[in-house]
Enzyme design. Structure first.
Site, PDB file in Angstrom:
ATOM      1  N   HIS A  19      69.250  15.608  -4.307  1.00  0.00           N
ATOM      2  CA  HIS A  19      68.445  15.810  -3.158  1.00  0.00           C
ATOM      3  C   HIS A  19      67.740  17.274  -3.333  1.00  0.00           C
ATOM      4  O   HIS A  19      66.602  17.397  -2.798  1.00  0.00           O
ATOM      5  CB  HIS A  19      68.988  15.554  -1.718  1.00  0.00           C
ATOM      6  CG  HIS A  19      69.290  14.222  -1.756  1.00  0.00           C
ATOM      7  ND1 HIS A  19      70.282  13.850  -0.590  1.00  0.00           N
ATOM      8  CD2 HIS A  19      68.531  13.134  -1.951  1.00  0.00           C
ATOM      9  CE1 HIS A  19      70.274  12.438  -0.621  1.00  0.00           C
ATOM     10  NE2 HIS A  19      69.386  11.879  -1.573  1.00  0.00           N
ATOM     11  N   HIS A  42      65.349   2.337  -5.067  1.00  0.00           N
ATOM     12  CA  HIS A  42      66.518   2.244  -4.370  1.00  0.00           C
ATOM     13  C   HIS A  42      66.583   3.166  -3.266  1.00  0.00           C
ATOM     14  O   HIS A  42      67.194   4.362  -3.195  1.00  0.00           O
ATOM     15  CB  HIS A  42      67.779   2.310  -5.300  1.00  0.00           C
ATOM     16  CG  HIS A  42      67.817   1.531  -6.388  1.00  0.00           C
ATOM     17  ND1 HIS A  42      67.043   1.627  -7.537  1.00  0.00           N
ATOM     18  CD2 HIS A  42      68.628   0.622  -6.897  1.00  0.00           C
ATOM     19  CE1 HIS A  42      67.062   0.714  -8.495  1.00  0.00           C
ATOM     20  NE2 HIS A  42      68.007   0.129  -8.215  1.00  0.00           N
ATOM     21  N   SER A  99      67.272  10.198   0.450  1.00  0.00           N
ATOM     22  CA  SER A  99      66.188  10.672  -0.284  1.00  0.00           C
ATOM     23  C   SER A  99      64.693  10.367   0.392  1.00  0.00           C
ATOM     24  O   SER A  99      63.743  11.291   0.309  1.00  0.00           O
ATOM     25  CB  SER A  99      66.103  10.145  -1.912  1.00  0.00           C
ATOM     26  OG  SER A  99      66.615   8.931  -1.542  1.00  0.00           O
ATOM     27  N   GLU A 117      64.039  -1.336  -1.019  1.00  0.00           N
ATOM     28  CA  GLU A 117      65.566  -1.442  -0.452  1.00  0.00           C
ATOM     29  C   GLU A 117      65.865  -2.938  -0.428  1.00  0.00           C
ATOM     30  O   GLU A 117      65.104  -3.498   0.469  1.00  0.00           O
ATOM     31  CB  GLU A 117      65.760  -0.556   0.859  1.00  0.00           C
ATOM     32  CG  GLU A 117      67.219  -0.723   1.351  1.00  0.00           C
ATOM     33  CD  GLU A 117      68.276  -0.632   0.260  1.00  0.00           C
ATOM     34  OE1 GLU A 117      68.283   0.393  -0.286  1.00  0.00           O
ATOM     35  OE2 GLU A 117      69.307  -1.730   0.334  1.00  0.00           O
ATOM     36  N   ASP A 140      63.410  -6.181  -5.338  1.00  0.00           N
ATOM     37  CA  ASP A 140      63.980  -5.256  -6.318  1.00  0.00           C
ATOM     38  C   ASP A 140      63.186  -4.225  -6.608  1.00  0.00           C
ATOM     39  O   ASP A 140      61.876  -4.369  -6.800  1.00  0.00           O
ATOM     40  CB  ASP A 140      64.206  -6.397  -7.589  1.00  0.00           C
ATOM     41  CG  ASP A 140      64.488  -5.445  -8.839  1.00  0.00           C
ATOM     42  OD1 ASP A 140      65.769  -5.030  -8.881  1.00  0.00           O
ATOM     43  OD2 ASP A 140      63.797  -5.674  -9.667  1.00  0.00           O
ATOM     44  N   GLY A 141      63.800  -2.940  -6.594  1.00  0.00           N
ATOM     45  CA  GLY A 141      62.868  -1.899  -6.904  1.00  0.00           C
ATOM     46  C   GLY A 141      62.293  -1.714  -8.209  1.00  0.00           C
ATOM     47  O   GLY A 141      61.237  -1.183  -8.197  1.00  0.00           O
ATOM     48  N   ASP A 161      67.273   5.439  -8.114  1.00  0.00           N
ATOM     49  CA  ASP A 161      68.659   6.030  -7.969  1.00  0.00           C
ATOM     50  C   ASP A 161      69.613   4.780  -7.611  1.00  0.00           C
ATOM     51  O   ASP A 161      69.867   4.392  -6.481  1.00  0.00           O
ATOM     52  CB  ASP A 161      68.659   6.833  -6.546  1.00  0.00           C
ATOM     53  CG  ASP A 161      69.788   7.316  -6.062  1.00  0.00           C
ATOM     54  OD1 ASP A 161      70.650   7.342  -6.688  1.00  0.00           O
ATOM     55  OD2 ASP A 161      69.788   7.632  -4.873  1.00  0.00           O
TER      56      ASP A 161
END
Ligand code: SAM
Length: 261
Positions: A19, A42, A99, A117, A140-141, A161
């Site tokens: 971060h 994510h 984030s 997400e 799905d990211g 991430d």
């Protein structure tokens, strides 16, 4: 599947690493007037309660963000320090920004946010926290990122991430990054990965360096949060790193290097 819950780990030293760098990169990108797109594959839930049973059970935030603040790592002039202050003004002293919230605290109204997400509860919490500020995708990211890249606006940043719950992800990530970079060659792409005692990241990081020779790889080591904890550090790999990022990574690395057990 999807058993990972970031509430146990929010604000740990890996988050401080990720971060802190994320905030610096967003600050750099927003120095130009032109709007940008911020994408996350994510995203997590966005807001974490550091007094929750999950956070208190692991004590990772106490050994992470709280310790870094006592040591004065990020003052109000640092973008991460500024993001924490703005976020706490809205969410309270015991809340910690994931984030998406670090990003939202620094982005302008003209910047566009896309967040993926997959977990239903985390996704619902993320939607509630972000309101209309972001486009929230429950899918799905990697698929989301491939579908929307190159984004509009074309300038911007993608954070990947993953929780690396499955070992296969270490093989899949470089391929996904290569495909996204091919579609969006001007985008800054930032990957976070854990440095475990087992060093599962080794081959992936070497592959990333060979695929993206101009990328920046940065790893920090820190004392494990608990005696039996396998994570002994945190890694970032950045494609199209902004000017000056190397020096900022060195500064954060030097602070982390002062930590002892
Ligand atoms: N980026 C967040 C932050 O720094 O505050 C933390 C994210 S956490 C490490 C990983 C998240 O990814 C979890 O909330 C998990 O439910 C979610 N997830 C796992 N697999 C996913 C996938 N294929 N696509 C989208 N989300 C996924």
């Amino acid at each position: 599947m999807l058993s990972y819950q970031h509430a146990y780990h929010a604000g740990n030293l890996a988050d401080v690493h990720k971060h802190g760098v994320l905030a610096w990169v967003i600050d750099y990108l927003t120095r130009k007037d032109k709007p940008l797109t911020y994408i996350e594959t994510h995203a997590g839930r966005g807001v974490y309660d550091l007094t929750s049973n999950e956070a208190l059970k692991t004590g990772e935030a106490a050994a992470g963000i709280l310790r870094s603040e006592v040591a004065g790592w990020f003052d109000a002039d640092h973008p991460y320090g500024a993001a924490l202050t703005r976020f706490r003004d809205r969410w309270g002293e015991n809340a910690y920004p994931g984030s998406p919230m670090v990003a939202a605290s620094l982005l302008r109204d003209t910047d566009v946010m896309h967040l993926a997400e997959l977990h239903p509860q985390e996704n619902a919490a993320l939607k509630a926290a972000m309101g209309r500020r972001a486009h929230i995708h429950q899918q799905d990211g990697y698929k989301m990122a491939k579908a929307i890249c190159p984004p509009t606006p074309r300038r911007g940043l993608l954070l990947i991430d993953p929780s690396f719950e499955q070992k296969a992800e270490y093989d899949q990530v470089p391929d996904a990054m290569a495909m996204i970079h091919k579609k969006w060659n001007v985008g800054v792409i930032m990957l976070w990965y854990p440095v475990l005692q087992k060093r599962l990241h080794g081959a992936m990081a070497v592959r990333l360096e060979s695929l993206f020779p101009d990328g920046l790889r940065h790893e920090v080591a820190f004392p494990p949060a608990r005696e039996d904890h396998g994570m002994t550090g945190s890694g970032l790999f950045i494609i199209n790193p902004p000017y000056g990022l190397r020096e900022e990574l060195d500064r954060i690395g030097a602070r982390m290097a002062t930590l002892t057990g």
